[in-house]
Design a protein around this motif. Structure first.
Motif, PDB file in Angstrom:
ATOM      1  N   MET A  35      69.103  69.987  86.127  1.00  0.00           N
ATOM      2  CA  MET A  35      69.401  68.655  85.653  1.00  0.00           C
ATOM      3  C   MET A  35      68.517  67.658  86.395  1.00  0.00           C
ATOM      4  O   MET A  35      68.407  67.699  87.605  1.00  0.00           O
ATOM      5  CB  MET A  35      70.875  68.338  85.904  1.00  0.00           C
ATOM      6  N   SER A  36      67.919  66.773  85.646  1.00  0.00           N
ATOM      7  CA  SER A  36      67.034  65.769  86.242  1.00  0.00           C
ATOM      8  C   SER A  36      67.814  64.495  86.563  1.00  0.00           C
ATOM      9  O   SER A  36      68.921  64.286  86.049  1.00  0.00           O
ATOM     10  CB  SER A  36      65.907  65.439  85.266  1.00  0.00           C
ATOM     11  N   PRO A  37      67.221  63.636  87.386  1.00  0.00           N
ATOM     12  CA  PRO A  37      67.861  62.340  87.637  1.00  0.00           C
ATOM     13  C   PRO A  37      68.035  61.531  86.341  1.00  0.00           C
ATOM     14  O   PRO A  37      69.018  60.794  86.196  1.00  0.00           O
ATOM     15  CB  PRO A  37      66.902  61.640  88.599  1.00  0.00           C
ATOM     16  N   ASP A  38      67.108  61.686  85.407  1.00  0.00           N
ATOM     17  CA  ASP A  38      67.245  60.993  84.118  1.00  0.00           C
ATOM     18  C   ASP A  38      68.452  61.511  83.341  1.00  0.00           C
ATOM     19  O   ASP A  38      69.154  60.738  82.681  1.00  0.00           O
ATOM     20  CB  ASP A  38      65.981  61.149  83.273  1.00  0.00           C
ATOM     21  N   ASP A  39      68.689  62.827  83.388  1.00  0.00           N
ATOM     22  CA  ASP A  39      69.870  63.395  82.731  1.00  0.00           C
ATOM     23  C   ASP A  39      71.137  62.787  83.311  1.00  0.00           C
ATOM     24  O   ASP A  39      72.050  62.406  82.579  1.00  0.00           O
ATOM     25  CB  ASP A  39      69.934  64.916  82.914  1.00  0.00           C
ATOM     26  N   GLU A  40      71.179  62.718  84.626  1.00  0.00           N
ATOM     27  CA  GLU A  40      72.363  62.181  85.290  1.00  0.00           C
ATOM     28  C   GLU A  40      72.569  60.713  84.940  1.00  0.00           C
ATOM     29  O   GLU A  40      73.686  60.285  84.621  1.00  0.00           O
ATOM     30  CB  GLU A  40      72.260  62.351  86.804  1.00  0.00           C
ATOM     31  N   ALA A  41      71.500  59.937  84.931  1.00  0.00           N
ATOM     32  CA  ALA A  41      71.605  58.519  84.588  1.00  0.00           C
ATOM     33  C   ALA A  41      72.068  58.339  83.144  1.00  0.00           C
ATOM     34  O   ALA A  41      72.920  57.491  82.857  1.00  0.00           O
ATOM     35  CB  ALA A  41      70.261  57.832  84.813  1.00  0.00           C
ATOM     36  N   THR A  42      71.526  59.137  82.250  1.00  0.00           N
ATOM     37  CA  THR A  42      71.927  59.066  80.841  1.00  0.00           C
ATOM     38  C   THR A  42      73.402  59.420  80.686  1.00  0.00           C
ATOM     39  O   THR A  42      74.149  58.736  79.981  1.00  0.00           O
ATOM     40  CB  THR A  42      71.055  59.997  79.978  1.00  0.00           C
ATOM     41  N   ALA A  43      73.834  60.480  81.340  1.00  0.00           N
ATOM     42  CA  ALA A  43      75.229  60.904  81.258  1.00  0.00           C
ATOM     43  C   ALA A  43      76.155  59.819  81.808  1.00  0.00           C
ATOM     44  O   ALA A  43      77.179  59.506  81.194  1.00  0.00           O
ATOM     45  CB  ALA A  43      75.431  62.210  82.020  1.00  0.00           C
ATOM     46  N   HIS A  44      75.790  59.238  82.924  1.00  0.00           N
ATOM     47  CA  HIS A  44      76.626  58.201  83.516  1.00  0.00           C
ATOM     48  C   HIS A  44      76.714  56.987  82.595  1.00  0.00           C
ATOM     49  O   HIS A  44      77.780  56.380  82.455  1.00  0.00           O
ATOM     50  CB  HIS A  44      76.112  57.815  84.892  1.00  0.00           C
ATOM     51  N   LEU A  45      75.602  56.654  81.951  1.00  0.00           N
ATOM     52  CA  LEU A  45      75.605  55.545  81.009  1.00  0.00           C
ATOM     53  C   LEU A  45      76.533  55.835  79.830  1.00  0.00           C
ATOM     54  O   LEU A  45      77.312  54.967  79.409  1.00  0.00           O
ATOM     55  CB  LEU A  45      74.182  55.281  80.516  1.00  0.00           C
ATOM     56  N   LEU A  46      76.481  57.050  79.312  1.00  0.00           N
ATOM     57  CA  LEU A  46      77.340  57.411  78.183  1.00  0.00           C
ATOM     58  C   LEU A  46      78.824  57.437  78.576  1.00  0.00           C
ATOM     59  O   LEU A  46      79.679  57.002  77.796  1.00  0.00           O
ATOM     60  CB  LEU A  46      76.912  58.753  77.595  1.00  0.00           C
ATOM     61  N   VAL A  47      79.124  57.938  79.752  1.00  0.00           N
ATOM     62  CA  VAL A  47      80.523  57.935  80.224  1.00  0.00           C
ATOM     63  C   VAL A  47      81.026  56.501  80.326  1.00  0.00           C
ATOM     64  O   VAL A  47      82.111  56.164  79.826  1.00  0.00           O
ATOM     65  CB  VAL A  47      80.656  58.652  81.587  1.00  0.00           C
ATOM     66  N   THR A  48      80.232  55.648  80.954  1.00  0.00           N
ATOM     67  CA  THR A  48      80.623  54.251  81.115  1.00  0.00           C
ATOM     68  C   THR A  48      80.802  53.575  79.766  1.00  0.00           C
ATOM     69  O   THR A  48      81.793  52.873  79.539  1.00  0.00           O
ATOM     70  CB  THR A  48      79.580  53.510  81.971  1.00  0.00           C
ATOM     71  N   ALA A  49      79.858  53.792  78.858  1.00  0.00           N
ATOM     72  CA  ALA A  49      79.940  53.173  77.529  1.00  0.00           C
ATOM     73  C   ALA A  49      81.171  53.657  76.768  1.00  0.00           C
ATOM     74  O   ALA A  49      81.862  52.856  76.125  1.00  0.00           O
ATOM     75  CB  ALA A  49      78.669  53.474  76.736  1.00  0.00           C
ATOM     76  N   ALA A  50      81.450  54.943  76.837  1.00  0.00           N
ATOM     77  CA  ALA A  50      82.583  55.502  76.094  1.00  0.00           C
ATOM     78  C   ALA A  50      83.901  54.864  76.520  1.00  0.00           C
ATOM     79  O   ALA A  50      84.706  54.436  75.675  1.00  0.00           O
ATOM     80  CB  ALA A  50      82.650  57.018  76.283  1.00  0.00           C
ATOM     81  N   PHE A  51      84.129  54.767  77.809  1.00  0.00           N
ATOM     82  CA  PHE A  51      85.408  54.238  78.275  1.00  0.00           C
ATOM     83  C   PHE A  51      85.453  52.712  78.267  1.00  0.00           C
ATOM     84  O   PHE A  51      86.516  52.122  78.082  1.00  0.00           O
ATOM     85  CB  PHE A  51      85.784  54.852  79.622  1.00  0.00           C
ATOM     86  N   HIS A  52      84.307  52.074  78.403  1.00  0.00           N
ATOM     87  CA  HIS A  52      84.265  50.614  78.251  1.00  0.00           C
ATOM     88  C   HIS A  52      84.588  50.250  76.801  1.00  0.00           C
ATOM     89  O   HIS A  52      85.400  49.343  76.549  1.00  0.00           O
ATOM     90  CB  HIS A  52      82.890  50.080  78.638  1.00  0.00           C
ATOM     91  N   ASP A  53      83.975  50.937  75.857  1.00  0.00           N
ATOM     92  CA  ASP A  53      84.256  50.678  74.438  1.00  0.00           C
ATOM     93  C   ASP A  53      85.712  50.970  74.091  1.00  0.00           C
ATOM     94  O   ASP A  53      86.333  50.238  73.321  1.00  0.00           O
ATOM     95  CB  ASP A  53      83.328  51.498  73.536  1.00  0.00           C
ATOM     96  N   ALA A  54      86.250  52.049  74.656  1.00  0.00           N
ATOM     97  CA  ALA A  54      87.655  52.380  74.403  1.00  0.00           C
ATOM     98  C   ALA A  54      88.573  51.276  74.915  1.00  0.00           C
ATOM     99  O   ALA A  54      89.536  50.888  74.251  1.00  0.00           O
ATOM    100  CB  ALA A  54      88.013  53.719  75.039  1.00  0.00           C
ATOM    101  N   ALA A  55      88.274  50.758  76.101  1.00  0.00           N
ATOM    102  CA  ALA A  55      89.096  49.683  76.670  1.00  0.00           C
ATOM    103  C   ALA A  55      88.987  48.422  75.826  1.00  0.00           C
ATOM    104  O   ALA A  55      90.002  47.778  75.519  1.00  0.00           O
ATOM    105  CB  ALA A  55      88.674  49.402  78.111  1.00  0.00           C
ATOM    106  N   ALA A  56      87.774  48.065  75.429  1.00  0.00           N
ATOM    107  CA  ALA A  56      87.580  46.855  74.627  1.00  0.00           C
ATOM    108  C   ALA A  56      88.285  46.975  73.274  1.00  0.00           C
ATOM    109  O   ALA A  56      88.939  46.029  72.817  1.00  0.00           O
ATOM    110  CB  ALA A  56      86.088  46.593  74.435  1.00  0.00           C
ATOM    111  N   SER A  57      88.167  48.121  72.650  1.00  0.00           N
ATOM    112  CA  SER A  57      88.812  48.350  71.363  1.00  0.00           C
ATOM    113  C   SER A  57      90.339  48.272  71.490  1.00  0.00           C
ATOM    114  O   SER A  57      91.017  47.668  70.655  1.00  0.00           O
ATOM    115  CB  SER A  57      88.391  49.707  70.807  1.00  0.00           C
ATOM    116  N   ALA A  58      90.855  48.881  72.540  1.00  0.00           N
ATOM    117  CA  ALA A  58      92.306  48.838  72.765  1.00  0.00           C
ATOM    118  C   ALA A  58      92.781  47.420  73.013  1.00  0.00           C
ATOM    119  O   ALA A  58      93.821  47.007  72.496  1.00  0.00           O
ATOM    120  CB  ALA A  58      92.674  49.747  73.939  1.00  0.00           C
TER     121      ALA A  58
END
Length: 83
Positions: free
Chosen positions: A1-24
């Motif tokens: 796993m590259s640092p770019d993979d980790e950064a991308t994954a962290h961005l997607l995790v953050t976006a997923a739960f931020h969007d879920a909170a905003a939608s709720a």
């Protein structure tokens, strides 16, 4: 796993739960909003998720991410969850 993979994954995790909170919050569902924000706080501290929360992020990524971003997320998940 590259640092770019980790950064991308962290961005997607953050976006997923931020969007879920905003939608709720828009729906007036404070319990889901609070839960999503708690997941984000825990993720910021530990850089890991628990159990089925990985599936939530994967579903979000399938709807919003590119194929390359999906691949990066999958590599990160394999790395952090083990074989």
């Amino acid at each position: 796993m590259s640092p770019d993979d980790e950064a991308t994954a962290h961005l997607l995790v953050t976006a997923a739960f931020h969007d879920a909170a905003a939608s709720a919050d828009e729906r007036g569902d404070s319990s889901i909003g609070d839960f999503s924000r708690a997941v984000l706080r825990q993720f910021e501290e530990r850089r890991r998720l628990e159990g089925a929360l990985y599936a939530v992020v994967m579903k979000y990524a399938q709807e919003h991410a590119s194929l390359d971003e999906m691949a990066a997320l999958q590599r990160w998940m394999v790395e952090v969850t083990g074989p």
